[in-house]
Design a protein around this motif. Structure first.
Motif, mmCIF file in Angstrom:
data_model
loop_
_atom_site.group_PDB
_atom_site.id
_atom_site.type_symbol
_atom_site.label_atom_id
_atom_site.label_comp_id
_atom_site.label_asym_id
_atom_site.label_seq_id
_atom_site.Cartn_x
_atom_site.Cartn_y
_atom_site.Cartn_z
ATOM 1 N N LEU A 164 0.834 -1.210 0.000
ATOM 2 C CA LEU A 164 0.000 0.000 0.000
ATOM 3 C C LEU A 164 0.865 1.254 0.000
ATOM 4 O O LEU A 164 0.568 2.236 -0.693
ATOM 5 C CB LEU A 164 -0.919 -0.003 1.225
ATOM 6 C CG LEU A 164 -2.004 -1.089 1.235
ATOM 7 C CD1 LEU A 164 -2.690 -1.141 2.596
ATOM 8 C CD2 LEU A 164 -3.029 -0.834 0.137
ATOM 9 N N LEU A 165 1.949 1.229 0.769
ATOM 10 C CA LEU A 165 2.861 2.377 0.822
ATOM 11 C C LEU A 165 3.605 2.544 -0.501
ATOM 12 O O LEU A 165 3.862 3.666 -0.949
ATOM 13 C CB LEU A 165 3.848 2.205 1.975
ATOM 14 C CG LEU A 165 3.253 2.319 3.380
ATOM 15 C CD1 LEU A 165 4.244 1.818 4.430
ATOM 16 C CD2 LEU A 165 2.859 3.763 3.683
ATOM 17 N N ALA A 198 12.137 -8.456 -8.215
ATOM 18 C CA ALA A 198 11.041 -7.491 -8.103
ATOM 19 C C ALA A 198 11.426 -6.343 -7.182
ATOM 20 O O ALA A 198 11.151 -5.169 -7.477
ATOM 21 C CB ALA A 198 9.783 -8.185 -7.585
ATOM 22 N N THR A 199 12.062 -6.662 -6.054
ATOM 23 C CA THR A 199 12.439 -5.621 -5.097
ATOM 24 C C THR A 199 13.547 -4.742 -5.658
ATOM 25 O O THR A 199 13.575 -3.528 -5.419
ATOM 26 C CB THR A 199 12.874 -6.252 -3.764
ATOM 27 O OG1 THR A 199 11.868 -7.170 -3.318
ATOM 28 C CG2 THR A 199 13.072 -5.190 -2.692
ATOM 29 N N TRP A 213 5.976 -9.118 -9.581
ATOM 30 C CA TRP A 213 5.290 -9.568 -8.369
ATOM 31 C C TRP A 213 4.075 -10.412 -8.693
ATOM 32 O O TRP A 213 3.750 -11.363 -7.966
ATOM 33 C CB TRP A 213 4.882 -8.365 -7.516
ATOM 34 C CG TRP A 213 5.932 -7.946 -6.527
ATOM 35 C CD1 TRP A 213 6.477 -6.707 -6.401
ATOM 36 C CD2 TRP A 213 6.559 -8.754 -5.539
ATOM 37 N NE1 TRP A 213 7.413 -6.697 -5.392
ATOM 38 C CE2 TRP A 213 7.482 -7.941 -4.852
ATOM 39 C CE3 TRP A 213 6.436 -10.095 -5.180
ATOM 40 C CZ2 TRP A 213 8.287 -8.432 -3.805
ATOM 41 C CZ3 TRP A 213 7.227 -10.585 -4.147
ATOM 42 C CH2 TRP A 213 8.136 -9.763 -3.464
ATOM 43 N N VAL A 214 3.361 -10.085 -9.773
ATOM 44 C CA VAL A 214 2.222 -10.909 -10.187
ATOM 45 C C VAL A 214 2.699 -12.333 -10.470
ATOM 46 O O VAL A 214 2.088 -13.318 -10.029
ATOM 47 C CB VAL A 214 1.540 -10.318 -11.438
ATOM 48 C CG1 VAL A 214 0.558 -11.333 -12.038
ATOM 49 C CG2 VAL A 214 0.791 -9.037 -11.089
ATOM 50 N N ALA A 215 3.802 -12.446 -11.213
ATOM 51 C CA ALA A 215 4.346 -13.760 -11.555
ATOM 52 C C ALA A 215 4.771 -14.531 -10.303
ATOM 53 O O ALA A 215 4.600 -15.753 -10.221
ATOM 54 C CB ALA A 215 5.538 -13.592 -12.506
ATOM 55 N N VAL A 246 -1.256 -5.619 -6.168
ATOM 56 C CA VAL A 246 -0.201 -5.452 -7.172
ATOM 57 C C VAL A 246 -0.787 -4.978 -8.498
ATOM 58 O O VAL A 246 -0.215 -4.110 -9.169
ATOM 59 C CB VAL A 246 0.566 -6.780 -7.349
ATOM 60 C CG1 VAL A 246 1.362 -6.781 -8.650
ATOM 61 C CG2 VAL A 246 1.510 -7.001 -6.174
ATOM 62 N N VAL A 247 -1.919 -5.526 -8.887
ATOM 63 C CA VAL A 247 -2.578 -5.079 -10.121
ATOM 64 C C VAL A 247 -2.971 -3.604 -10.006
ATOM 65 O O VAL A 247 -2.775 -2.816 -10.941
ATOM 66 C CB VAL A 247 -3.819 -5.945 -10.430
ATOM 67 C CG1 VAL A 247 -4.602 -5.363 -11.601
ATOM 68 C CG2 VAL A 247 -3.399 -7.380 -10.729
ATOM 69 N N ILE A 248 -3.507 -3.220 -8.844
ATOM 70 C CA ILE A 248 -3.877 -1.817 -8.615
ATOM 71 C C ILE A 248 -2.640 -0.924 -8.699
ATOM 72 O O ILE A 248 -2.659 0.145 -9.325
ATOM 73 C CB ILE A 248 -4.548 -1.656 -7.238
ATOM 74 C CG1 ILE A 248 -5.905 -2.376 -7.222
ATOM 75 C CG2 ILE A 248 -4.733 -0.174 -6.897
ATOM 76 C CD1 ILE A 248 -6.559 -2.418 -5.857
ATOM 77 N N GLY A 249 -1.559 -1.366 -8.067
ATOM 78 C CA GLY A 249 -0.319 -0.589 -8.091
ATOM 79 C C GLY A 249 0.238 -0.426 -9.494
ATOM 80 O O GLY A 249 0.705 0.659 -9.874
#
Length: 219
Positions: free
Chosen positions: A31-32, A152-153, A167-169, A197-200
């Protein structure tokens, strides 16, 4: 019972407080990150420490190593975002360059093979104790989550829109593996991760496309 083993029962399943609070912190991190808040990284560091303890208790060494890696990458991410917001600037997000995508894809493919082999021969992955062929699949999944999370990070620290896709994967594999290992909270959180993650991804992509051309080029 020490604090690391403390928890409660829900529907006949023992839930560790370290697993619960650590995953709340992990959700807060997403969220952050959507808001590009600098608090993303301290919260990620805290959650990683708690989930490290939970993973050690569950004898999931590969996941524990992943959390240790997250803690280290949180330090890198904080430094990178701090550098990108000097002089009051807004953190500029952008799609990855071709070479960065090559690093992401190549890193995941090669890294999964190397780390998977290492996890198997050393027994670091909990899947190594499971009879073949299921054990090989679980070790590969453990390695994939480990490497995919790292890539991802790394991409998140560089403010690349592509990090959400990675991240989705990772989540597509992380959900069933977490439930299979008995970390019910982690499995449920991975499912929530997928939605967030999709929203982001949509938010960051819209922000990049609406940014002034000069900012996009400078990025």
């Amino acid at each position: 019972m020490n604090w690391a083993d403390a928890g409660f029962e829900i529907f006949g399943t023992h839930v560790l407080w370290t697993d619960l609070v650590g995953n709340i912190a992990a959700l807060s991190t997403v969220l952050l990150a959507i808001r590009k808040s600098m608090w993303t990284w301290p919260v990620q560091f805290t959650g990683s420490v708690l989930l490290f303890v939970a993973s050690i208790n569950a004898h999931i060494t590969g996941n524990a190593l992943k959390q240790a890696m997250f803690a280290g990458l949180a330090v890198y991410g904080w430094w990178a975002w701090r550098r990108g917001t000097q002089d009051g600037r807004q953190l500029a997000v952008r799609p990855a360059h071709w070479w960065e995508r090559a690093v992401l894809i190549g890193g995941i493919v090669v890294g999964t093979a190397v780390i998977g082999w290492l996890f198997f021969v050393t027994g670091l992955s909990w899947g190594a104790a499971v009879p073949l062929p299921e054990g090989a699949f679980l070790v590969a999944a453990d390695a994939y989550i480990f490497v995919g999370s790292a890539m991802a990070t790394w991409a998140q620290g560089r403010a690349l829109v592509d990090f959400w896709i990675v991240w989705v994967a990772v989540d597509l594999v992380g959900v069933p593996v977490a439930f299979r290992s008995g970390l019910v909270v982690s499995g449920a959180v991975y499912g929530l991760f997928f939605v967030l993650v999709v929203i982001g991804f949509v938010k960051w992509l819209r922000e990049y496309r609406s940014a002034p051309l000069s900012v996009a080029v400078a990025s």
